[in-house]
Design a protein around this motif. Sequence first.
Motif, PDB file in Angstrom:
ATOM      1  N   ILE A  61     108.408  70.313  57.264  1.00  0.00           N
ATOM      2  CA  ILE A  61     109.836  71.228  55.791  1.00  0.00           C
ATOM      3  C   ILE A  61     109.705  72.574  57.414  1.00  0.00           C
ATOM      4  O   ILE A  61     108.508  72.981  57.815  1.00  0.00           O
ATOM      5  CB  ILE A  61     109.245  72.287  54.999  1.00  0.00           C
ATOM      6  CG1 ILE A  61     109.257  70.631  53.736  1.00  0.00           C
ATOM      7  CG2 ILE A  61     110.539  73.090  54.485  1.00  0.00           C
ATOM      8  CD1 ILE A  61     109.149  71.162  52.728  1.00  0.00           C
ATOM      9  N   GLU A  62     110.790  72.653  57.926  1.00  0.00           N
ATOM     10  CA  GLU A  62     111.376  74.236  59.051  1.00  0.00           C
ATOM     11  C   GLU A  62     111.848  75.296  57.977  1.00  0.00           C
ATOM     12  O   GLU A  62     112.741  74.652  57.281  1.00  0.00           O
ATOM     13  CB  GLU A  62     111.177  73.567  59.705  1.00  0.00           C
ATOM     14  CG  GLU A  62     110.641  72.353  60.676  1.00  0.00           C
ATOM     15  CD  GLU A  62     111.364  71.892  61.905  1.00  0.00           C
ATOM     16  OE1 GLU A  62     110.780  72.128  62.628  1.00  0.00           O
ATOM     17  OE2 GLU A  62     112.783  71.648  61.771  1.00  0.00           O
ATOM     18  N   ILE A  63     111.844  76.528  58.704  1.00  0.00           N
ATOM     19  CA  ILE A  63     112.963  77.198  58.628  1.00  0.00           C
ATOM     20  C   ILE A  63     113.850  77.952  59.678  1.00  0.00           C
ATOM     21  O   ILE A  63     113.455  78.242  60.296  1.00  0.00           O
ATOM     22  CB  ILE A  63     112.661  78.612  57.741  1.00  0.00           C
ATOM     23  CG1 ILE A  63     111.664  78.490  56.203  1.00  0.00           C
ATOM     24  CG2 ILE A  63     113.420  79.487  57.356  1.00  0.00           C
ATOM     25  CD1 ILE A  63     111.740  77.422  55.041  1.00  0.00           C
ATOM     26  N   TYR A  64     115.244  77.423  59.039  1.00  0.00           N
ATOM     27  CA  TYR A  64     115.990  77.928  60.205  1.00  0.00           C
ATOM     28  C   TYR A  64     116.762  79.434  60.229  1.00  0.00           C
ATOM     29  O   TYR A  64     117.402  79.777  59.059  1.00  0.00           O
ATOM     30  CB  TYR A  64     117.606  76.588  60.055  1.00  0.00           C
ATOM     31  CG  TYR A  64     118.371  77.223  61.316  1.00  0.00           C
ATOM     32  CD1 TYR A  64     117.869  76.731  62.642  1.00  0.00           C
ATOM     33  CD2 TYR A  64     119.490  77.191  61.225  1.00  0.00           C
ATOM     34  CE1 TYR A  64     118.956  77.111  63.923  1.00  0.00           C
ATOM     35  CE2 TYR A  64     120.645  77.466  62.242  1.00  0.00           C
ATOM     36  CZ  TYR A  64     120.166  77.115  63.519  1.00  0.00           C
ATOM     37  OH  TYR A  64     120.979  77.561  64.185  1.00  0.00           O
ATOM     38  N   ASP A  65     116.702  79.891  61.058  1.00  0.00           N
ATOM     39  CA  ASP A  65     117.195  80.948  61.492  1.00  0.00           C
ATOM     40  C   ASP A  65     118.375  81.159  62.058  1.00  0.00           C
ATOM     41  O   ASP A  65     118.201  81.126  63.546  1.00  0.00           O
ATOM     42  CB  ASP A  65     116.201  82.246  61.458  1.00  0.00           C
ATOM     43  CG  ASP A  65     116.522  83.583  61.800  1.00  0.00           C
ATOM     44  OD1 ASP A  65     118.243  83.972  61.305  1.00  0.00           O
ATOM     45  OD2 ASP A  65     116.108  84.448  62.270  1.00  0.00           O
ATOM     46  N   SER A  66     119.818  80.910  61.162  1.00  0.00           N
ATOM     47  CA  SER A  66     120.940  80.945  62.388  1.00  0.00           C
ATOM     48  C   SER A  66     121.376  82.457  63.137  1.00  0.00           C
ATOM     49  O   SER A  66     121.741  81.923  64.053  1.00  0.00           O
ATOM     50  CB  SER A  66     121.998  80.820  61.254  1.00  0.00           C
ATOM     51  OG  SER A  66     121.858  81.933  60.356  1.00  0.00           O
ATOM     52  N   ALA A  67     120.335  83.567  63.206  1.00  0.00           N
ATOM     53  CA  ALA A  67     121.194  84.218  63.425  1.00  0.00           C
ATOM     54  C   ALA A  67     120.452  84.393  65.070  1.00  0.00           C
ATOM     55  O   ALA A  67     120.916  84.605  66.195  1.00  0.00           O
ATOM     56  CB  ALA A  67     120.528  85.922  63.328  1.00  0.00           C
ATOM     57  N   MET A  68     119.379  84.488  65.392  1.00  0.00           N
ATOM     58  CA  MET A  68     118.147  83.898  66.476  1.00  0.00           C
ATOM     59  C   MET A  68     118.415  82.844  67.241  1.00  0.00           C
ATOM     60  O   MET A  68     118.000  81.933  67.645  1.00  0.00           O
ATOM     61  CB  MET A  68     116.777  84.105  66.314  1.00  0.00           C
ATOM     62  CG  MET A  68     116.868  85.336  65.746  1.00  0.00           C
ATOM     63  SD  MET A  68     115.313  86.096  65.419  1.00  0.00           S
ATOM     64  CE  MET A  68     114.359  86.607  66.967  1.00  0.00           C
ATOM     65  N   LYS A  69     118.721  81.804  66.240  1.00  0.00           N
ATOM     66  CA  LYS A  69     118.450  79.906  66.425  1.00  0.00           C
ATOM     67  C   LYS A  69     117.399  79.345  66.392  1.00  0.00           C
ATOM     68  O   LYS A  69     116.891  78.587  67.219  1.00  0.00           O
ATOM     69  CB  LYS A  69     119.687  79.970  67.640  1.00  0.00           C
ATOM     70  CG  LYS A  69     121.528  79.952  66.586  1.00  0.00           C
ATOM     71  CD  LYS A  69     122.109  79.582  68.468  1.00  0.00           C
ATOM     72  CE  LYS A  69     123.962  79.445  67.436  1.00  0.00           C
ATOM     73  NZ  LYS A  69     124.083  80.533  67.859  1.00  0.00           N
ATOM     74  N   ILE A  70     116.341  79.863  65.693  1.00  0.00           N
ATOM     75  CA  ILE A  70     115.539  79.342  65.683  1.00  0.00           C
ATOM     76  C   ILE A  70     114.742  78.859  64.237  1.00  0.00           C
ATOM     77  O   ILE A  70     114.701  78.766  63.657  1.00  0.00           O
ATOM     78  CB  ILE A  70     114.742  80.500  66.364  1.00  0.00           C
ATOM     79  CG1 ILE A  70     114.183  81.561  65.080  1.00  0.00           C
ATOM     80  CG2 ILE A  70     114.354  81.131  67.895  1.00  0.00           C
ATOM     81  CD1 ILE A  70     112.644  82.873  65.425  1.00  0.00           C
ATOM     82  N   ARG A  71     113.927  77.346  64.578  1.00  0.00           N
ATOM     83  CA  ARG A  71     113.025  76.606  63.512  1.00  0.00           C
ATOM     84  C   ARG A  71     111.741  76.736  63.172  1.00  0.00           C
ATOM     85  O   ARG A  71     111.235  77.414  64.615  1.00  0.00           O
ATOM     86  CB  ARG A  71     113.180  75.490  63.727  1.00  0.00           C
ATOM     87  CG  ARG A  71     114.753  74.931  63.446  1.00  0.00           C
ATOM     88  CD  ARG A  71     114.693  73.485  64.073  1.00  0.00           C
ATOM     89  NE  ARG A  71     115.901  72.631  63.856  1.00  0.00           N
ATOM     90  CZ  ARG A  71     116.284  71.185  64.090  1.00  0.00           C
ATOM     91  NH1 ARG A  71     115.596  70.921  63.822  1.00  0.00           N
ATOM     92  NH2 ARG A  71     117.797  71.198  63.987  1.00  0.00           N
ATOM     93  N   THR A  72     111.218  77.472  62.634  1.00  0.00           N
ATOM     94  CA  THR A  72     110.117  77.949  61.808  1.00  0.00           C
ATOM     95  C   THR A  72     109.157  76.836  61.030  1.00  0.00           C
ATOM     96  O   THR A  72     109.571  76.601  60.336  1.00  0.00           O
ATOM     97  CB  THR A  72     109.417  78.842  61.388  1.00  0.00           C
ATOM     98  OG1 THR A  72     110.254  80.228  62.184  1.00  0.00           O
ATOM     99  CG2 THR A  72     108.490  79.239  61.406  1.00  0.00           C
ATOM    100  N   LEU A  73     108.257  76.133  61.491  1.00  0.00           N
ATOM    101  CA  LEU A  73     107.428  75.270  60.468  1.00  0.00           C
ATOM    102  C   LEU A  73     106.770  75.709  59.553  1.00  0.00           C
ATOM    103  O   LEU A  73     105.908  76.221  59.918  1.00  0.00           O
ATOM    104  CB  LEU A  73     106.312  74.396  61.696  1.00  0.00           C
ATOM    105  CG  LEU A  73     106.012  72.860  61.127  1.00  0.00           C
ATOM    106  CD1 LEU A  73     106.720  72.435  60.343  1.00  0.00           C
ATOM    107  CD2 LEU A  73     105.078  72.116  62.100  1.00  0.00           C
ATOM    108  N   LEU A  74     107.163  75.114  58.779  1.00  0.00           N
ATOM    109  CA  LEU A  74     105.768  75.495  57.598  1.00  0.00           C
ATOM    110  C   LEU A  74     104.592  74.531  57.642  1.00  0.00           C
ATOM    111  O   LEU A  74     105.290  73.618  57.681  1.00  0.00           O
ATOM    112  CB  LEU A  74     106.454  75.313  55.961  1.00  0.00           C
ATOM    113  CG  LEU A  74     107.223  76.486  55.399  1.00  0.00           C
ATOM    114  CD1 LEU A  74     108.099  76.229  54.157  1.00  0.00           C
ATOM    115  CD2 LEU A  74     107.267  77.782  55.413  1.00  0.00           C
ATOM    116  N   SER A  75     103.785  75.447  57.205  1.00  0.00           N
ATOM    117  CA  SER A  75     102.438  74.387  57.377  1.00  0.00           C
ATOM    118  C   SER A  75     101.520  74.907  55.738  1.00  0.00           C
ATOM    119  O   SER A  75     101.704  75.485  55.361  1.00  0.00           O
ATOM    120  CB  SER A  75     101.398  75.195  58.289  1.00  0.00           C
ATOM    121  OG  SER A  75     101.191  76.591  58.530  1.00  0.00           O
TER     122      SER A  75
END
Length: 75
Positions: A61-75
């Motif tokens: 599962i990742e969280i996508y930030d549309s403003a910065m266009k980055i994905r952050t993996l949930l651990s």
Amino acid sequence: MKKPLLSIDEPEPKKATRADRPPTEGFATIVDGHFKSEFDTADAAEAAGRKLKSAYPYLQIEIYDSAMKIRTLLS
């Protein structure tokens, strides 16, 4: 004699979101590489992702930030 036309108020069509395109605003959860739910805040997206991760720990599962266009993996 002509009958009067009835006018029925139709709801406006909903904006259809496509699962193969990232959202243009806000945050989204990405489950195994597929965009799923959209949220207004990062905290709401992370809370939903953690709830899903606790129920199904094998998912990526990742969280996508549309403003910065980055994905952050949930651990």
